[in-house]
Design a protein around this motif. Structure first.
Motif, short mmCIF file in Angstrom:
data_model
loop_
_atom_site.label_atom_id
_atom_site.label_comp_id
_atom_site.label_asym_id
_atom_site.label_seq_id
_atom_site.Cartn_x
_atom_site.Cartn_y
_atom_site.Cartn_z
N ARG A 423 -19.77 -37.40 -1.81
CA ARG A 423 -19.11 -36.08 -2.07
C ARG A 423 -17.87 -35.88 -2.37
O ARG A 423 -17.13 -35.45 -3.32
CB ARG A 423 -19.50 -35.10 -1.03
CG ARG A 423 -19.83 -33.63 -1.58
CD ARG A 423 -20.25 -32.67 -0.44
NE ARG A 423 -21.65 -33.05 -0.01
CZ ARG A 423 -22.06 -33.15 1.12
NH1 ARG A 423 -21.14 -32.76 2.23
NH2 ARG A 423 -23.29 -33.43 1.68
N ALA A 424 -17.00 -37.02 -1.48
CA ALA A 424 -15.58 -37.02 -1.61
C ALA A 424 -15.12 -37.41 -2.84
O ALA A 424 -14.04 -37.55 -3.49
CB ALA A 424 -15.01 -37.54 -0.46
N THR A 429 -12.42 -30.45 -10.34
CA THR A 429 -11.72 -29.65 -9.60
C THR A 429 -12.70 -29.03 -8.50
O THR A 429 -12.01 -28.59 -7.50
CB THR A 429 -11.39 -28.30 -10.45
OG1 THR A 429 -12.59 -27.89 -10.93
CG2 THR A 429 -10.52 -28.77 -11.58
N ARG A 430 -13.95 -29.14 -8.55
CA ARG A 430 -14.78 -28.65 -7.69
C ARG A 430 -14.38 -29.18 -6.19
O ARG A 430 -14.48 -28.69 -5.20
CB ARG A 430 -16.21 -29.58 -7.76
CG ARG A 430 -17.35 -28.58 -7.40
CD ARG A 430 -18.46 -29.35 -7.64
NE ARG A 430 -19.29 -29.15 -6.42
CZ ARG A 430 -20.46 -28.72 -6.49
NH1 ARG A 430 -21.02 -28.35 -7.78
NH2 ARG A 430 -21.20 -28.41 -5.36
N VAL A 431 -14.02 -30.72 -6.30
CA VAL A 431 -13.53 -31.28 -5.05
C VAL A 431 -12.27 -30.62 -4.29
O VAL A 431 -12.01 -30.39 -3.20
CB VAL A 431 -13.33 -32.87 -5.12
CG1 VAL A 431 -12.77 -33.22 -4.00
CG2 VAL A 431 -14.38 -33.42 -5.79
N ARG A 436 -9.91 -27.29 -0.23
CA ARG A 436 -8.65 -26.62 -0.02
C ARG A 436 -8.83 -25.82 1.42
O ARG A 436 -7.77 -25.58 2.01
CB ARG A 436 -8.75 -25.38 -1.16
CG ARG A 436 -7.48 -24.56 -1.07
CD ARG A 436 -7.32 -23.67 -2.31
NE ARG A 436 -6.21 -22.92 -2.17
CZ ARG A 436 -6.04 -21.98 -1.25
NH1 ARG A 436 -6.87 -21.43 -0.44
NH2 ARG A 436 -4.55 -21.08 -1.16
N GLY A 437 -9.93 -25.51 2.04
CA GLY A 437 -10.00 -24.86 3.30
C GLY A 437 -9.34 -23.33 3.16
O GLY A 437 -9.02 -23.06 1.95
N ILE A 519 -18.05 -20.73 -3.25
CA ILE A 519 -16.85 -20.10 -3.95
C ILE A 519 -17.40 -19.89 -5.61
O ILE A 519 -17.60 -20.91 -6.13
CB ILE A 519 -15.70 -20.74 -3.67
CG1 ILE A 519 -15.25 -20.86 -2.25
CG2 ILE A 519 -14.35 -19.98 -4.66
CD1 ILE A 519 -14.22 -21.77 -2.00
N VAL A 520 -17.03 -18.84 -5.90
CA VAL A 520 -17.36 -18.53 -7.58
C VAL A 520 -15.75 -18.69 -8.02
O VAL A 520 -14.95 -18.00 -7.84
CB VAL A 520 -17.72 -17.02 -7.84
CG1 VAL A 520 -18.02 -16.94 -9.43
CG2 VAL A 520 -19.03 -17.02 -7.17
N ILE A 521 -15.80 -19.50 -9.13
CA ILE A 521 -14.68 -19.98 -9.58
C ILE A 521 -14.52 -19.34 -11.19
O ILE A 521 -15.58 -19.51 -12.04
CB ILE A 521 -14.38 -21.18 -9.83
CG1 ILE A 521 -14.59 -21.96 -8.58
CG2 ILE A 521 -12.99 -21.80 -10.34
CD1 ILE A 521 -14.85 -23.40 -8.97
#
Ligand code: SER
Length: 692
Positions: A423-424, A429-431, A436-437, A519-521
């Motif tokens: 995953r990392a 940008t998803r990552v 981001r927290g 989160i919707v971007i």
């Protein structure tokens, strides 16, 4: 009596007793609660529940079954005794609200003792503790005192659904054999073999375990053909019967090793696994890394390992498949019809795994001397899995011979760590968003019914890989809000486009809403300066939204039509739903004919013309399952799911946006049908204006 004889005698008997004889249904059930058809009753569940009408009040058949995963799983037993199979055939007779206990027991007894001439004294019967009626009937009909049992005499296919008390008939294979009566502590010893089970399907069990009466009292009986063959051929071991002997002869020809006491488990496992893999692929399963595809891949790899134990290298089941067709193709024509396809799929799998199996075995052999307390470290099992494609149960099976086990907890820990690493590693940008927290999940509950003036707060702005406080006109940005009307791309449906506005002014042109976790971007270009903390109104492009909704509902109709025209094995493998266009991948073993394409398209258009209502509902997952809603295997669903129902033709679990009447779709047109991978086809379809 050969297998062919037994099938005939069974079906003839029930035909003479007023039953309609039907062919076996697919191994892939039309039932999201099950991976495979595990019993003869699975295809009839909807009838028991009263949701569908039977074709006749009495039916009999011989049903293909697989028990290799989930509640009914016999995989680990195969090969080590003579009674278990992953694939088997179940003889069954059914009454849908017609006859009940008395006639069911009478016919079972008559067939066993008068037609097949089994010695009545060697048959032992059991009934459910609560079932006085069946117990009294056994006394009256056969003069038998039934053994009363609890759990063993209650039958259901899954945790929810139709169920009821049952009565089992066991055959005494010989007083010199070890093993006690059914229900006794040593019942598995081998002396008594269950040969028939009559289930009195009269209840429906819900998710809380509550029983309610089914609309009618039904009968579901099931008898393992392989066990009947062993009893009727006087063999103690199912694998000594004609069909298995022929399959094992074919194996002997290929591996060029004679059968003996030591290598028999391998021969049995290969014969069994050949049937499971061959029949499943002929019914449309493709080996893969998820769900039933993974079960079949594991079984195939176990068979290869046993080929290797017999000194054989390389392709095995693909070489043996013609012997299966020879043996069973007359009863199951799909085996021959799909021969080229099945052999090709098995061969691809075998080629891909052959080298890995050898290298993996080398690694394992090097590790074995270091093993302490007979427990292989989970990290080694994980390396075998990750690098050499050894399913955990393959490693466990190999170790079983050496009286060793795997540290499963450590294996699972390695698995979790690897998932986190990958995953990392994901670029993009998803990552950045996910790491981001401090950002709350976007409240996107407005997406199904957008609100005209939604006051949303800008929580974060991402520009050129960095989070910024302010963005200027012309900047390409991604923006997170506390709430939104936008549907962010997921489940194959492309996200909404539109604008972020302040008053009447466009601040950001949004080209697509995407998602990073919850989160919707909002991705797009800034028109007028925007700051974190601003209040904006997220406005979707409603015209494009309707085009996407048309395409999405049309996708559901397409799937329903494919299952009607081709067969019910067709399964979704992926999709992309965009404005007025659909890409739909599904499992199917060959190219569709022009005629089939036309039929599918016509069917979809007839459903559009019928202007059926489309219901959008939220409900508990169990309710959705009991309605028979189609779900994607491998998807994780929460407790509450959304169900989209188009008229009486389609019912699917789906989080997407849809039309409210099929007529809104206007028209559908199939543009292309092609292959994308072995066993997977792709249809591209236009709808709405594009199709017109
Ligand atoms: N459903 C029952 C069984 O599988 C009887 O068919 O044993």
């Amino acid at each position: 009596m050969t297998y062919d004889d037994i099938r005939k005698v069974f079906l003839n008997y029930f035909e003479q007793h007023g039953h309609k004889i039907v062919p076996s249904a697919s191994l892939i059930p039309n039932d999201p609660t099950l991976l495979f058809t595990v019993a003869g009753m699975v295809p009839w569940k909807e009838i028991f529940l009263g949701h569908a009408q039977p074709i006749a009040p009495r039916v009999a058949d011989v049903q293909k079954c697989i028990r290799a995963g989930g509640k009914h799983n016999d995989l680990d037993e195969v090969g080590f005794d003579g009674r278990h199979h992953t694939f088997f055939e179940m003889l069954g007779n059914w009454s849908f609200g017609d006859y009940f206990k008395e006639q069911a027991i009478t016919m079972s007894w008559d067939l066993l003792t008068n037609v097949l001439k089994l010695d009545p004294n060697r048959i032992v019967v059991t009934t459910h503790v609560s079932d006085e009626e069946a117990t009294a009937l056994w006394k009256k009909i056969a003069g038998k005192d039934a053994i009363r049992l609890d759990k063993d005499n209650w039958w259901s296919a899954g945790d929810v659904g139709p169920c009821g008390p049952c009565t089992e008939m066991h055959y005494d294979m010989g007083a010199d054999l070890p093993g006690g009566l059914p229900g006794s502590p040593d019942e598995d010893g081998g002396r008594y073999v269950e040969i028939w089970n009559d289930v009195f399907m009269q209840y429906n069990r819900d998710a809380n375990g509550n029983l309610t009466n089914l609309p009618k009292c039904n009968v579901d009986t099931g008898a393992g053909l392989e066990r009947w063959a062993s009893v009727l051929q006087g063999k103690l071991d199912n694998y000594d019967t004609d069909l298995f002997q022929h399959l094992m002869d074919a194996t002997t020809d290929i591996v060029k090793v004679k059968r003996n006491g030591d290598n028999m488990p391998s021969f049995k496992i290969i014969a069994d696994h050949l049937r499971a893999v061959g029949f499943a692929i002929a019914d449309g399963v493709i080996p893969s890394n998820t769900d039933r595809g993974y079960v079949i891949r594991r079984i195939l790899r176990r068979a290869m390992r046993h080929g290797q134990l017999l000194g054989h290298r390389g392709a095995l089941l693909s070489e043996l498949y013609p012997a299966l067709v020879h043996e069973m193709g007359a009863t199951y024509p799909e085996l021959a019809r799909q021969e080229k396809h099945v052999v090709e799929i098995i061969r691809n799998e075998e080629n891909a795994f052959a080298d890995m199996l050898q290298s993996g075995m080398k690694l394992l052999d090097g590790e074995l001397p270091k093993v302490q307390n007979n427990v292989l470290p989970g990290a080694v099992a994980f390396k075998l899995f990750d690098t050499y494609g050894f399913p955990l149960d393959l490693t466990q099976m190999i170790l079983r011979d050496k009286n060793m086990t795997v540290d499963v907890a450590e294996f699972e820990k390695c698995m979790t760590e690897q998932k986190e690493r990958s995953r990392a590693d994901t670029k993009g940008t998803r990552v950045l968003w996910e790491s981001r927290g401090e950002l709350p999940d976007t409240n996107d509950s407005f997406k199904y019914a957008p609100v005209a003036d939604l006051n949303a707060t800008v929580l974060a702005i991402l520009r050129d890989g960095e989070f910024v406080e302010t963005a200027k006109p012309g900047d390409n940005v991604e923006i997170a809000l506390d709430k939104t009307n936008f549907y962010g791309t997921q489940g194959g449906q492309v996200g909404d486009s539109g604008e972020l506005r302040i008053g009447e002014n466009t601040i950001v042109n949004v080209t697509e809403a995407a998602r990073a976790g919850n989160i919707v971007i909002h991705k797009g270009t800034v028109v007028s300066e925007i700051h974190v903390g601003d209040t904006v109104n997220p406005v979707i492009n409603a015209a494009i939204r309707s085009q996407t909704a048309r395409a999405h509902t049309a996708t559901h109709l397409l799937q329903a039509a494919l299952r009607k025209v081709l067969n019910t094995d067709v399964e979704q493998r992926g999709s992309r739903v965009a404005p007025d266009s659909v890409r739909f991948d599904f499992s199917f073993g060959r190219a569709m004919t022009e005629e089939e394409k036309t039929q599918v398209e016509d069917l979809v258009n007839s459903w559009i013309a019928a202007d059926m209502p489309v219901a959008h509902e939220e409900m508990k997952i169990d309710e959705a399952k009991s309605r028979g809603a189609m779900a994607l295997f491998g998807e994780k669903y929460g407790d509450i799911v959304r169900v989209i129902t188009a008229g009486d033709v389609s019912c699917e679990l789906c989080g997407g946006t849809h039309v409210y009447h099929t007529g809104e779709i206007m028209r559908a047109h199939i543009n292309k049908e092609k292959s994308v991978a072995s066993g997977i086809r792709r249809i591209t379809m236009s709808v709405g204006n594009l199709a017109e």
